[in-house]
Design an enzyme around this catalytic site. Structure first.
Site, PDB file in Angstrom:
ATOM      1  N   GLN A 131      -4.785 -10.144  -6.949  1.00 50.73           N
ATOM      2  CA  GLN A 131      -3.544 -10.755  -7.415  1.00 50.73           C
ATOM      3  C   GLN A 131      -3.129 -11.880  -6.465  1.00 50.73           C
ATOM      4  O   GLN A 131      -3.630 -12.008  -5.356  1.00 50.73           O
ATOM      5  CB  GLN A 131      -2.445  -9.690  -7.510  1.00 50.73           C
TER       6      GLN A 131
ATOM      7  N   ASP B 216      -8.905   2.158  -4.195  1.00 52.62           N
ATOM      8  CA  ASP B 216      -8.414   2.435  -5.537  1.00 52.62           C
ATOM      9  C   ASP B 216      -7.662   3.769  -5.553  1.00 52.62           C
ATOM     10  O   ASP B 216      -8.246   4.827  -5.327  1.00 52.62           O
ATOM     11  CB  ASP B 216      -9.630   2.486  -6.473  1.00 52.62           C
ATOM     12  N   GLY B 217      -6.379   3.709  -5.842  1.00 48.13           N
ATOM     13  CA  GLY B 217      -5.545   4.909  -5.831  1.00 48.13           C
ATOM     14  C   GLY B 217      -5.947   5.938  -6.874  1.00 48.13           C
ATOM     15  O   GLY B 217      -5.782   7.149  -6.668  1.00 48.13           O
TER      16      GLY B 217
ATOM     17  N   PRO C 110      -3.354  -4.112 -12.442  1.00 42.74           N
ATOM     18  CA  PRO C 110      -3.974  -3.102 -11.582  1.00 42.74           C
ATOM     19  C   PRO C 110      -3.314  -1.721 -11.688  1.00 42.74           C
ATOM     20  O   PRO C 110      -3.974  -0.707 -11.487  1.00 42.74           O
ATOM     21  CB  PRO C 110      -3.771  -3.656 -10.164  1.00 42.74           C
TER      22      PRO C 110
ATOM     23  N   ASP D  43       3.577  -2.536   0.837  1.00 39.56           N
ATOM     24  CA  ASP D  43       4.526  -3.192   1.752  1.00 39.56           C
ATOM     25  C   ASP D  43       4.961  -2.272   2.888  1.00 39.56           C
ATOM     26  O   ASP D  43       5.648  -2.701   3.816  1.00 39.56           O
ATOM     27  CB  ASP D  43       5.740  -3.741   0.994  1.00 39.56           C
TER      28      ASP D  43
ATOM     29  N   ASP E 121       4.075   4.474  -5.875  1.00 46.05           N
ATOM     30  CA  ASP E 121       4.921   3.317  -5.586  1.00 46.05           C
ATOM     31  C   ASP E 121       4.139   2.087  -6.007  1.00 46.05           C
ATOM     32  O   ASP E 121       3.562   1.375  -5.192  1.00 46.05           O
ATOM     33  CB  ASP E 121       5.209   3.310  -4.077  1.00 46.05           C
TER      34      ASP E 121
ATOM     35  N   THR F 193       3.286  -1.285  -8.934  1.00 45.77           N
ATOM     36  CA  THR F 193       3.837  -2.326  -9.788  1.00 45.77           C
ATOM     37  C   THR F 193       3.987  -1.775 -11.209  1.00 45.77           C
ATOM     38  O   THR F 193       3.702  -0.605 -11.476  1.00 45.77           O
ATOM     39  CB  THR F 193       2.897  -3.549  -9.778  1.00 45.77           C
TER      40      THR F 193
END
Lengths: 283, 283
Positions: free
Chosen positions: A34, A140-141, A166, A89, A159, A161
């Site tokens: 991204q 990759d979660g 993704p 973040d 947590d 987007t």
């Protein structure tokens, strides 16, 4: 010094927009996943956009990060092992590590560049990245949760987007099944769940998918979040094993760390769903 | 059918903006006081602007109108005589008249055109305008409160625009003194008090002015309101006579009318001020 300009984000699904007065672009990187941009604003500190979507500002991110972590952690009887999916973040990680009982907090964000930009432009959120209990993975979660040892995790925090791009795979039964399997019997899954005003259908759909994956109790907690569509946001907690959502109120009241939005009282307050939300979510 | 466009309102004081996707302008009038415009939106019903500032949308005005009326009316022991200063869209009046104990509700807005536009484009808000208990005045609210019979009013609701232009005089000691004088000994003043995130100084200043006018107890209640700056708004209650803010919880719980946002639980929830707000307001 250039004149400030207005940066707007139009939300097609809600038909509304939010904007900030920005003074200049501070940084930009195109990662493998991204485009990440950082702007300086006149009133909100720094602003991070991912693919044009506002992720956070210096000034108001505490609302989201506190509400994504403390309600779930104070609802669990004794959270020791926490996994954060997304959260690059590092703001949620910082809140999680304020809990002295947490022994291990894994943050798994697919995009290392988000964390690198946070370290540079939101350093206060990365305060705890060097904590010995923290483990930062860039992977990759979905795969991480799938391969997680069964019954090993106390709290999973998603947590991410919005459910496009993704993060799309973080909002369906298959992913929730992985979470359910990885959690201990008294485990809690908590996920950001969009606007309770404009996106109730999405919250309902999430809860349905979580239910199909075996979770049997749900709690949606609204909170203000000016940088996201409608300025009103929510997280949704899911439990397994027939447990409810009574939280450790006296622990929350006596916590040894500071929070700006979260308190035992605002936690209790968030449980009071407005009638139109309660009705839409079925009680 | 024209392509939808985006209408933005930039808030200079907060450095943020809110926008709506609009399909067309439905109406426009230049009154003696201000320019009133009505737009049709794709997702929020009709939208009213006054001098370019978003006043309300069909979809989300219930948040504001319910929170401007029910907390104050359920805090008063038995409100019979209510005065609304401003409130020309009649939405607050409608909520007030849901209380069967209210015998008289005066709405005093300086601009009759606001009400005419509301009747045309937000007719549901004007449902109760013909109620025998309602009295609609189009006059100067400052003068109205000044000339109000002393000790005659139970609740004054100041439902005004921001403290600039016509509404500026509704945020100072002189006006609050008039309200204090007009109220009975157990009376309540409630006023919209802007964003608890971005405009805490303004809330503090209001409470100071109210205090100078003789009010001795204050309560600020936050609530979501997507169409106003930051999407998070508040009302502030002020009392005279050393009375607190315990409300008639069982009456609120057993009320015979419907509300979408307000409930005894959300009222209680709103009383739980986030730590950073409580701290800024001094407790």
């Amino acid at each position: 010094m250039t004149e400030p300009t207005w940066h707007y984000e139009n939300f097609d699904t809600t038909g509304s927009a939010i904007g900030y007065r920005v003074t200049r672009k501070l940084d930009e990187v195109q990662s493998d996943f991204q485009k990440i941009e950082i702007f300086e604003t006149t009133d909100w500190g720094n602003l991070m956009l991912i693919d044009g979507a506002v992720m956070l500002t210096t000034r108001d991110n505490f609302l989201y990060h506190e509400m994504m972590s403390h309600p779930a952690l104070f609802t669990h009887a004794a959270p020791k092992h926490v996994v954060i999916i997304g959260g690059g973040d590092c703001g949620t990680l910082r809140e999680v590590l304020k809990h002295p009982g947490v022994e291990r907090a894994v943050q798994c964000d697919i995009d290392e560049q988000v964390t690198r930009m946070a370290e540079k432009w939101f350093p206060e959120l990365c305060d705890s990245n060097d904590d010995a209990r923290a483990q930062l993975l860039f992977d990759d979660g979905i795969a991480y949760m799938k391969n997680c040892e069964a019954g090993s995790v106390d709290v999973v925090i998603v947590d991410s987007t919005d459910p496009v791009g993704p993060a799309e795979g973080l909002f369906n039964k298959a992913f929730y099944e992985s979470c359910h399997r990885a959690l201990k019997d008294d485990g809690i899954l908590v996920q950001q769940s969009e606007s309770p005003l404009a996106l109730l259908d999405l919250i309902r759909a999430m809860r349905t998918e979580m239910g199909k994956a075996g979770f049997d109790a749900f709690q949606t907690l609204p909170f203000p979040q000016p940088c996201y569509p409608t300025g009103w946001w929510s997280c949704t907690l899911a439990r397994k094993g027939g447990r409810g959502f009574e939280f450790r109120e006296s622990d929350a009241r006596g916590k040894a760390f500071e929070t700006k939005y979260y308190s035992a009282d605002t936690h209790r307050g968030a449980q009071a769903l407005p009638p139109f939300v309660a009705q839409a979510l079925g009680g």
